[in-house]
Write an enzyme that holds these catalytic residues in place. Structure first.
Site, PDB file in Angstrom:
ATOM      1  CG  ASP A  13      -2.079   1.453   1.101  1.00 23.88           C
ATOM      2  OD1 ASP A  13      -2.207   1.266  -0.431  1.00 23.88           O
ATOM      3  OD2 ASP A  13      -2.467   1.049   2.042  1.00 23.88           O
ATOM      4  CG  HIS A  30      -0.659   2.603  -9.028  1.00 25.51           C
ATOM      5  ND1 HIS A  30      -0.817   1.989  -7.763  1.00 25.51           N
ATOM      6  CD2 HIS A  30      -1.564   2.560  -9.551  1.00 25.51           C
ATOM      7  CE1 HIS A  30      -1.671   2.000  -7.147  1.00 25.51           C
ATOM      8  NE2 HIS A  30      -2.467   2.932  -7.808  1.00 25.51           N
ATOM      9  CG  LEU A 124       9.114 -17.352  -3.295  1.00 23.83           C
ATOM     10  CD1 LEU A 124       9.249 -17.651  -2.074  1.00 23.83           C
ATOM     11  CD2 LEU A 124       9.786 -16.570  -3.718  1.00 23.83           C
TER      12      LEU A 124
HETATM   13  C1  IPE Z   1      -5.087  -2.769  -0.250  1.00 24.75           C
HETATM   14  O1  IPE Z   1      -5.340  -1.361  -0.459  1.00 24.75           O
HETATM   15  C2  IPE Z   1      -5.332  -3.917  -1.210  1.00 24.75           C
HETATM   16  C3  IPE Z   1      -4.206  -3.518  -1.913  1.00 24.75           C
HETATM   17  C4  IPE Z   1      -3.341  -3.378  -1.921  1.00 24.75           C
HETATM   18  C5  IPE Z   1      -4.652  -3.924  -3.645  1.00 24.75           C
HETATM   19  P1  IPE Z   1      -6.548  -0.500  -1.066  1.00 24.75           P
HETATM   20  O2  IPE Z   1      -5.376   0.336  -0.502  1.00 24.75           O
HETATM   21  O3  IPE Z   1      -6.805   0.064  -1.688  1.00 24.75           O
HETATM   22  O4  IPE Z   1      -6.239  -0.381   1.587  1.00 24.75           O
HETATM   23  P2  IPE Z   1      -7.985   0.805   1.793  1.00 24.75           P
HETATM   24  O5  IPE Z   1      -8.918   0.410   0.588  1.00 24.75           O
HETATM   25  O6  IPE Z   1      -7.082   1.999   2.185  1.00 24.75           O
HETATM   26  O7  IPE Z   1      -7.826   0.548   2.848  1.00 24.75           O
HETATM   27  C1  IPE Z   2      -1.419   0.138  -3.298  1.00 23.46           C
HETATM   28  O1  IPE Z   2      -1.436   1.884  -3.172  1.00 23.46           O
HETATM   29  C2  IPE Z   2      -2.147  -0.733  -4.767  1.00 23.46           C
HETATM   30  C3  IPE Z   2      -2.869  -1.016  -5.246  1.00 23.46           C
HETATM   31  C4  IPE Z   2      -4.329  -0.460  -4.688  1.00 23.46           C
HETATM   32  C5  IPE Z   2      -3.556  -1.640  -6.409  1.00 23.46           C
HETATM   33  P1  IPE Z   2      -2.406   2.692  -3.794  1.00 23.46           P
HETATM   34  O2  IPE Z   2      -2.540   3.330  -4.602  1.00 23.46           O
HETATM   35  O3  IPE Z   2      -3.313   2.075  -2.126  1.00 23.46           O
HETATM   36  O4  IPE Z   2      -1.861   4.142  -2.626  1.00 23.46           O
HETATM   37  P2  IPE Z   2      -2.589   4.331  -2.148  1.00 23.46           P
HETATM   38  O5  IPE Z   2      -2.916   4.123  -0.880  1.00 23.46           O
HETATM   39  O6  IPE Z   2      -3.705   5.834  -2.663  1.00 23.46           O
HETATM   40  O7  IPE Z   2      -1.095   6.030  -1.377  1.00 23.46           O
HETATM   41 MG    MG Z   3      -4.901   2.539  -0.278  1.00 23.04          MG
END
Ligand code: IPE
Ligand code: IPE
Ligand code: MG
Length: 242
Positions: A13, A30, A124
């Site tokens: 995240d 990303h 792995l």
């Molecule tokens: C959770 O991330 C899912 C992934 C990392 C793919 P999100 O950033 O979408 O989670 P919430 O919604 O903030 O909890």
């Molecule tokens: C995690 O990073 C990746 C996915 C959920 C695909 P985020 O896109 O949720 O990044 P933030 O949380 O908005 O910073």
């Molecule tokens: Mg996020």
């Protein structure tokens, strides 16, 4: 060796916030996040971790703006195509867990190809959770048991947690023993709900594009220091290890 987790599960995240902090668009984050997937996979390989499960896209992530969702799908296809040979060369078995039927055709094909190519590897076990949700996983497993009951093959009284466990994804692997979430949030976000019943949790404020091998080591060191009691007392464990 029991100080190294057998199965690490990671919520990757913070890509968007990492990019925003540098006045870049979210997609930039990303893209950089994919590089961290590679370094984390190789870190786990070197340390002798048996399985690594990465949360790449949740069932809830469809709610994001359409451009972001389609960018992520495209990135998924290009990363798979780019990385799969290297994964195979390193003896890694790749599996995508989640409801892949909702993905674009091109992505579904890339997934099948990558899974077929690496299916006999065992150095792995790398699982990418995509369109995955812990509740979906449990629901699907429940449906399967209900089907067995309806067909007369299973007595409802004989439904046990072990039986349900067998229907849940990744039941052929050791249960995740270390959960890592980057990005500062301390929540599970519908990741491996069933599988994480006794997992050690580790949260870091680092954004996913900042999570390097050193950061992985910090998480593993934290795991190594913990006493896992599984309901028993610390004294009992001490007596047993004598
Ligand atoms: C959770 O991330 C899912 C992934 C990392 C793919 P999100 O950033 O979408 O989670 P919430 O919604 O903030 O909890
Ligand atoms: C995690 O990073 C990746 C996915 C959920 C695909 P985020 O896109 O949720 O990044 P933030 O949380 O908005 O910073
Ligand atoms: Mg996020």
């Amino acid at each position: 060796m029991d100080r190294i987790p057998k199965h690490i599960a990671i919520v990757m995240d913070g890509n968007g916030r990492w990019a925003k902090r540098q006045n870049r668009p979210r997609f930039w984050g990303h893209k950089r996040g994919v590089e961290r997937v590679r370094s984390t996979v190789e870190g786990c390989l070197d340390l002798g971790v048996e399985a690594l499960t990465l949360f790449a896209f949740s069932t809830e992530n469809w709610k994001r703006p359409e451009e972001e969702v389609s960018f992520l799908m495209g990135l998924f296809v290009s990363s798979l195509n780019k990385e799969v040979k290297r994964l195979h060369k390193n003896g890694i078995r790749l599996r995508i867990i989640g409801e892949t039927g909702r993905f674009p055709q091109q992505l579904q094909e890339a997934i099948i190809e990558a899974e077929m190519l690496t299916q006999h590897n065992s150095k792995l076990f790398l699982n990418i959770a995509a369109n995955y949700g812990g509740r979906w996983d449990i629901t699907k497993a429940t449906q399967q048991l209900c089907r067995h009951v309806a067909e007369g093959k299973l007595d409802p009284e004989k439904v046990t947690s072990e039986l349900l466990h067998q229907q849940i994804l990744l039941s052929d692997l050791p249960e995740p023993d270390l959960f890592i979430r980057t990005g500062g949030e301390q929540r599970i976000s519908n990741f491996l709900l069933w599988q994480m019943a006794y997992c050690e949790l580790f949260f870091t404020d680092l954004y996913w594009p900042e999570f390097d091998r050193e950061a992985l080591k910090v998480a593993i060191d934290s795991f190594a220091e913990r006493q896992r009691r599984f309901g028993r007392t610390g004294d009992q464990l001490k007596a047993e290890s004598k």
